[in-house]
Design a protein around this motif. Sequence first.
Motif, mmCIF file in Angstrom:
data_model
loop_
_atom_site.group_PDB
_atom_site.id
_atom_site.type_symbol
_atom_site.label_atom_id
_atom_site.label_comp_id
_atom_site.label_asym_id
_atom_site.label_seq_id
_atom_site.Cartn_x
_atom_site.Cartn_y
_atom_site.Cartn_z
ATOM 1 N N THR A 3 33.366 -35.905 29.175
ATOM 2 C CA THR A 3 32.814 -34.551 29.180
ATOM 3 C C THR A 3 31.298 -34.632 29.232
ATOM 4 O OG1 THR A 3 34.682 -33.748 27.876
ATOM 5 C CG2 THR A 3 32.728 -32.362 27.930
ATOM 6 N N ALA A 5 29.076 -32.374 28.388
ATOM 7 C CA ALA A 5 28.550 -31.840 27.133
ATOM 8 C C ALA A 5 29.578 -30.893 26.543
ATOM 9 C CB ALA A 5 27.232 -31.108 27.367
ATOM 10 N N ARG A 6 29.579 -30.789 25.231
ATOM 11 C CA ARG A 6 30.527 -29.887 24.571
ATOM 12 C C ARG A 6 30.199 -28.439 24.901
ATOM 13 N NH1 ARG A 6 30.999 -26.786 20.032
ATOM 14 N NH2 ARG A 6 33.082 -26.727 19.062
ATOM 15 N N ASN A 90 24.375 -28.068 23.363
ATOM 16 C CA ASN A 90 24.068 -29.401 23.896
ATOM 17 C C ASN A 90 23.195 -29.388 25.140
ATOM 18 O OD1 ASN A 90 27.271 -29.714 22.897
ATOM 19 N ND2 ASN A 90 25.805 -31.193 22.084
ATOM 20 N N SER A 149 24.907 -35.083 26.777
ATOM 21 C CA SER A 149 25.995 -34.833 25.828
ATOM 22 C C SER A 149 25.459 -34.629 24.410
ATOM 23 C CB SER A 149 26.998 -35.991 25.848
ATOM 24 O OG SER A 149 26.381 -37.193 25.439
#
Length: 255
Positions: A3, A5-6, A90, A149
């Motif tokens: 991923t 970034a969250r 993020n 991230s």
Amino acid sequence: MATLARSVLVTGSNRGIGLELVRQLAASPRPPKHIFATCRDATSLRGKALQELAARHPNIKLIQLDTVDLPSIRGAVQTVETHLEGQGLNLLINNAGVGSQATLQSVDAQEMLATFAVNVVGPLQVAKEFLPLLEKAAKDAGTEGLSCSRAAIINVSSKVGSIGLCLGVLEAPMYPYRASKAAQNMVTRCLAEELRDKGILCAAIHPGWVKTDMGTEQAPMTVERSMQGILEVLGILSQETCGAFLDWEGNRLPW
């Protein structure tokens, strides 16, 4: 693929580069939990494509944000903070911008100032107001080093704002646009130096000459290909590229 970034916030998400960024983030194998898609008016006809996209992806939150209106920015911060439920932001992507083809003969002070308001002051104000949420994300990440991230501010720039390349890129002077992007690049460098020790990565990215309303149909590259490249570059940014001016393929550009 990990991923990116969250949580991600993209300004100017109702069309062009911003809309495609949101679309590709939502369609990625491991999409962000929160995609904050902001624009001046997501409920208008110009926001229809974004509305339809958000209807298919519950992780996309439509948020009103006018980058030249401070109360609007602060209202967006409060809304984002509510969605994050105690966690930080993020990745902030400052994409909203305006173009200008003004020449020496046609340019006036009003157009210069209006372009600077959107392309320079806007991204700086957005970064300033969202800084507490970015700092929280960096602090709570539990990791060292810099990355998207963890916490990052990415300013969508243009190589026509490069003083090093100057008028070797295209022939049109575009005084307001070129000057504003050069100024935005300086803002990026200053942010990078000031926020590095806080764990926040800052960089400027040139998306290429892209077929959008701003880039026109004369542009050689599709917005889909450009955004694929940008997301790949964002995924590999680190301490070494903090404060860098890169293109959509990850090549360094002269300031």
